[in-house]
Design an enzyme around this catalytic site. Sequence first.
Site, mmCIF file in Angstrom:
data_model
loop_
_atom_site.group_PDB
_atom_site.id
_atom_site.type_symbol
_atom_site.label_atom_id
_atom_site.label_comp_id
_atom_site.label_asym_id
_atom_site.label_seq_id
_atom_site.Cartn_x
_atom_site.Cartn_y
_atom_site.Cartn_z
ATOM 1 N N GLU A 94 4.737 -11.419 -5.775
ATOM 2 C CA GLU A 94 3.666 -11.679 -6.746
ATOM 3 C C GLU A 94 3.959 -11.179 -8.155
ATOM 4 O OE1 GLU A 94 3.732 -9.487 -4.388
ATOM 5 O OE2 GLU A 94 2.616 -7.671 -4.818
ATOM 6 N N GLY A 144 0.864 -1.187 0.000
ATOM 7 C CA GLY A 144 0.000 0.000 0.000
ATOM 8 C C GLY A 144 0.889 1.222 0.000
ATOM 9 N N CYS A 187 5.370 -5.976 1.574
ATOM 10 C CA CYS A 187 5.664 -4.542 1.491
ATOM 11 C C CYS A 187 5.009 -3.776 2.648
ATOM 12 C CB CYS A 187 5.265 -4.011 0.117
ATOM 13 S SG CYS A 187 6.026 -2.436 -0.250
ATOM 14 N N TYR A 188 4.028 -2.919 2.379
ATOM 15 C CA TYR A 188 3.367 -2.229 3.495
ATOM 16 C C TYR A 188 2.841 -3.244 4.512
ATOM 17 C CZ TYR A 188 0.083 0.656 6.153
ATOM 18 O OH TYR A 188 -0.572 1.291 7.166
ATOM 19 N N HIS A 223 8.077 -7.712 -3.484
ATOM 20 C CA HIS A 223 6.793 -8.219 -3.983
ATOM 21 C C HIS A 223 6.971 -9.586 -4.655
ATOM 22 C CE1 HIS A 223 4.332 -4.590 -3.401
ATOM 23 N NE2 HIS A 223 5.485 -3.968 -3.497
ATOM 24 N N LYS A 276 -7.773 -11.440 -17.846
ATOM 25 C CA LYS A 276 -8.173 -11.899 -19.180
ATOM 26 C C LYS A 276 -7.810 -13.373 -19.428
ATOM 27 C CE LYS A 276 -9.700 -10.071 -23.115
ATOM 28 N NZ LYS A 276 -10.819 -9.103 -23.085
ATOM 29 N N SER A 308 -21.517 -8.848 -26.986
ATOM 30 C CA SER A 308 -20.815 -8.223 -28.112
ATOM 31 C C SER A 308 -20.141 -9.282 -28.983
ATOM 32 C CB SER A 308 -19.739 -7.283 -27.577
ATOM 33 O OG SER A 308 -18.707 -8.037 -26.954
ATOM 34 N N GLY A 309 -20.036 -10.514 -28.445
ATOM 35 C CA GLY A 309 -19.295 -11.538 -29.186
ATOM 36 C C GLY A 309 -17.839 -11.550 -28.772
ATOM 37 N N GLY A 310 -17.422 -10.563 -27.974
ATOM 38 C CA GLY A 310 -16.061 -10.555 -27.435
ATOM 39 C C GLY A 310 -15.945 -11.629 -26.352
ATOM 40 N N VAL A 311 -14.716 -11.867 -25.910
ATOM 41 C CA VAL A 311 -14.482 -12.959 -24.962
ATOM 42 C C VAL A 311 -15.261 -12.761 -23.664
ATOM 43 C CG1 VAL A 311 -12.705 -14.280 -23.762
ATOM 44 C CG2 VAL A 311 -12.129 -13.003 -25.812
ATOM 45 N N ASP A 312 -15.165 -11.558 -23.095
ATOM 46 C CA ASP A 312 -15.710 -11.370 -21.753
ATOM 47 C C ASP A 312 -17.233 -11.530 -21.717
ATOM 48 O OD1 ASP A 312 -13.102 -10.757 -21.386
ATOM 49 O OD2 ASP A 312 -13.396 -8.598 -21.223
ATOM 50 N N SER A 313 -17.922 -10.841 -22.627
ATOM 51 C CA SER A 313 -19.386 -10.947 -22.564
ATOM 52 C C SER A 313 -19.848 -12.341 -22.980
ATOM 53 C CB SER A 313 -20.077 -9.849 -23.386
ATOM 54 O OG SER A 313 -19.829 -10.009 -24.752
ATOM 55 N N SER A 314 -19.086 -13.003 -23.868
ATOM 56 C CA SER A 314 -19.472 -14.361 -24.270
ATOM 57 C C SER A 314 -19.350 -15.330 -23.090
ATOM 58 C CB SER A 314 -18.577 -14.880 -25.394
ATOM 59 O OG SER A 314 -18.707 -14.058 -26.518
#
Length: 513
Positions: free
Chosen positions: A171, A55, A82-83, A169, A369, A223-229
Amino acid sequence: MKHELVIVLDFGGQYNQLIARRVRECNVYCEVKPYTMPLDEIKALNPKGIIFTGGPNSVYDEKSPHIAKEIFEMGIPILGICYGSQLMSYTLGGKVETAPVSEYGHTEVEVDTKDVIFDGVSDKTVCWMSHTDYISEVPEGFSITAHTPVCPVAAMAYPEKKLYATQFHPEVMHTAEGMKMLSNFVYKVCECKGDWQMASFVETTIKELKEKIGDGKVLCALSGGVDSSVAAVLLSKAIGKQLTCVFVDHGLLRKNEGDEVEAVFGPDGHYELNFVRVNAQKRYLEKLKGVEDPETKRKIIGEEFIRVFEEEAKKIGAVDFLVQGTIYPDVIESGLGKSAVIKSHHNVGGLPDVVDFKEIVEPLRMLFKDEVRKVGLELGIPEYLVFRQPFPGPGLGIRIIGEVTEEKIKIVQEADYIYREEIAKAGIDKGLGQYFAALTNMRSVGVMGDFRTYDYAIALRAVNTSDFMTADAAQLPWEVLAKVTNRIVNEVKGVNRVMYDCTGKPPATIEFE
Ligand code: XMP
């Protein structure tokens, strides 16, 4: 089935979700919670371990986030980063000081490989540091397990109490052996068995969606995009025909794209849901007639999208839930919201104001993603949809410089199709971040056969990028560019010149408008 859980307590660090994601990569379910979560609620979750994020604050500042000392007495393993490490030290009676200069970037850290966190890690290992404050004295019971020339406590541990901390970090990718360290914490300190996979996410999410939605009606802008599909398929598996997907075809899609989306999601497709395709091409062309300014075009396309969607939503009647395919990077971008507007992005973020519904459902909100893509594969969505490159909401409208006309849409669709086809044939499609053809507004003189031509120039763009915030122009093989050029000038009427865009982002953006 209840899974093992590790929670990340968020102290305002920029990598909070990344930590959760890394733990999930270790096959242990992980969620981010606010640091203000009451201790009895934390206890009720029965986590196998807790990770404190970094943070931007200093522990000595009263307004900085702090934590009750009792959390360290609960017997739950804790890793402070870290913090989070400074907070652990400060709360337990150690000392934190401010260095005259910050330590930032790749740093070689000397570690004590006998410490369980560094089990199997090299004794000198490159880690990513980003701090000004540092622990100058560890609290009672702790020992120093790593240091650098300027950071006396790069890591500390109190194994009997299962308390661990790193100033760096683990990660981020820049910490070369960070995954090993996190895996050591999760498996060797928290004693997790690793009972989580994407399949579990799918199963749990479907179950939760069923419970949440009951017999309610759900609307999704597809929309046919990955996320909404992926979001739509999850919902379809959970509630079937209670879901209606509205797909607005604004006529600014890539060649065949509207039909491809319909083939997958429409009545002859793979899923149980109601599918409405709105063919709004004419409407869009009319609205865009004579408009040349990029921002005005974007606004018109975005607004018209909302209008069309709203009309369809009204026909369906009162809906209880609206689905959004929001993924984690969208959450960060909208959270920041302070930077200058470079382009007004069109996405479904604008819908809630105009559609009457009770609640938004965002099943992918905590995923990145590539995790969404894994969910998509898990759900059996066709690979060509799952690995689709990003396509902007305003579509070809922002890949045609200047006024959008039917003729220009056709030209850019055909050129783009050829370009994509040749990139795929050359086998280089998976390695590229994004690639497409755009239509410049430039016409120039050429010669074809024995005739003079005065036609448009197509610009080809291909970029390498991991986050789409910055990008480099990809160095495509010349043979591929030559082949594409040849095919475009021969096969696409109205084009007599093809150019390749060598500009990175910044100074250019990925899209042309
Ligand atoms: P730029 O052109 O800003 O694009 O460098 C960065 C990434 O965002 C995509 N993009 C959009 N995506 N709605 C979207 O959903 C939009 O309005 C939009 N504009 C750009 C672009 O394709 C690239 O991946």
